[in-house]
Write an enzyme that holds these catalytic residues in place. Structure first.
Site, PDB file in Angstrom:
ATOM      1  CG  HIS A 133      23.866  17.704   5.169  1.00  0.00           C
ATOM      2  ND1 HIS A 133      24.237  19.168   4.580  1.00  0.00           N
ATOM      3  CD2 HIS A 133      25.209  16.816   5.590  1.00  0.00           C
ATOM      4  CE1 HIS A 133      25.828  19.562   4.053  1.00  0.00           C
ATOM      5  NE2 HIS A 133      26.581  18.115   4.873  1.00  0.00           N
ATOM      6  CD  GLU A 134      26.680  15.048   7.922  1.00  0.00           C
ATOM      7  OE1 GLU A 134      27.520  14.038   7.667  1.00  0.00           O
ATOM      8  OE2 GLU A 134      26.612  15.876   8.646  1.00  0.00           O
ATOM      9  CG  HIS A 137      28.042  13.738   2.776  1.00  0.00           C
ATOM     10  ND1 HIS A 137      28.005  14.208   2.122  1.00  0.00           N
ATOM     11  CD2 HIS A 137      27.444  14.883   3.951  1.00  0.00           C
ATOM     12  CE1 HIS A 137      28.469  15.655   1.705  1.00  0.00           C
ATOM     13  NE2 HIS A 137      28.947  15.792   2.693  1.00  0.00           N
ATOM     14  CD  GLU A 208      29.635  19.416   2.884  1.00  0.00           C
ATOM     15  OE1 GLU A 208      28.495  19.580   4.149  1.00  0.00           O
ATOM     16  OE2 GLU A 208      30.223  18.263   2.977  1.00  0.00           O
TER      17      GLU A 208
END
Length: 290
Positions: A133-134, A137, A208
């Site tokens: 997930h990070e 980003h 997100e």
């Protein structure tokens, strides 16, 4: 950086500069407003180059090497390879509240930060989902605008805090009476935190959802990411983060300040249940069933 990202960042800089000038004008008129304009130009420059260090410093995060955190680095290295990214630096935040965020101005100058509580709470598969997930980003270049918003919003709140006490214990000029100073201080004390929360809202909640999808595909474990989100959500509900700045809430995978006054009134993330449902659909597309 893409044209869209430049426009988004430029708009955010203009908004934050306007807020700083408004605070300055309230307390000292045009002269202080101009000083806030000069301050914002300097701060914009510093934040662009050093925003990651500023935010990491707020959370006492320590950048570690591969010898200090071999398992964490192994996960980050593996998933960075899957994502086609350079391996970012890794930092550990000394708090039992489980969470994680990414920061840095571009993929070559990025940092993935995780808390000690996260490392204790999650298993290897769940950790991979969170790191994926990070890294998404980072790949989508969400970090600059997110980190910039956090740093500038934090500066606004801090300036308002200082200004409030200066106004109460003396004021900003001999030509303004005490009641005017106190009223101005109250207005700023109320409006500055709200402004900081609105700045967080400028960072789209849809990012997100995109990071969840990217994390699921990079790790290949959407079920593990869903499990991690639920674990973090439940842990934060009972152990919200007490240190740090609520202006940074949008940077974390789950808002770590749940239940804390104003922070609980402004949603910086989509509902966790909606995120998990999206991950279920992504898993089905990948031929994986919960």
């Amino acid at each position: 950086m893409s044209l869209v990202m430049w426009l988004r960042t430029g708009l955010l800089m203009a908004l934050l500069t306007g807020l700083l000038m408004a605070i300055g004008y309230l307390f000292g008129g045009p002269n202080v407003a101009f000083l806030m304009f000069i301050f914002s130009l300097v701060f914009n420059f510093i934040t662009y180059w050093y925003s990651d260090r500023i935010v990491l410093g707020w959370y006492r995060a320590r950048v570690v090497d591969e010898h200090e955190a071999p398992e964490l680095y192994a996960v980050v290295r593996k998933l960075a390879g899957n994502a086609g990214l350079p391996v970012p630096k890794v930092a550990i935040i000394p708090t039992e509240t489980p969470n994680a965020f990414a920061t840095g101005r571009d993929p070559k100058h990025s940092v993935v930060a995780v808390t000690t509580g996260l490392l204790r709470l999650l298993n290897r598969d769940e950790l991979e989902g969170v790191i994926g997930h990070e890294l998404t980003h980072i790949k989508n270049r969400d970090m600059l605008i997110g980190t910039f918003a956090a740093a500038m919003a934090g500066a606004i709140v801090q300036l308002a805090y200082w200004a409030r006490w200066i106004a109460i214990f003396g004021g900003f000029g001999g030509d303004r009476d005490d009641s005017s100073n106190v009223l101005t201080a109250i207005l700023v004390a109320i409006l500055a935190p709200i402004a900081a929360m609105l700045i967080q809202a400028a960072v789209s909640r849809s990012r997100e959802f995109l990071a969840d999808e990217g994390g699921a595909r990079i790790s290949g474990k959407p079920h593990a990411l869903a499990s991690a989100l639920m674990k973090i959500e439940n842990a934060v509900r009972y152990r919200p983060m007490r240190e740090g700045n609520p202006a940074t809430a949008h940077m974390f995978i789950i808002n770590p300040f749940r239940g804390m006054s104003l922070a609980s009134l402004f949603s910086t993330h989509p509902p966790t249940e909606a995120r998990i449902e999206r991950l279920r659909k992504i898993a089905e597309e990948m031929g994986i069933y919960f």
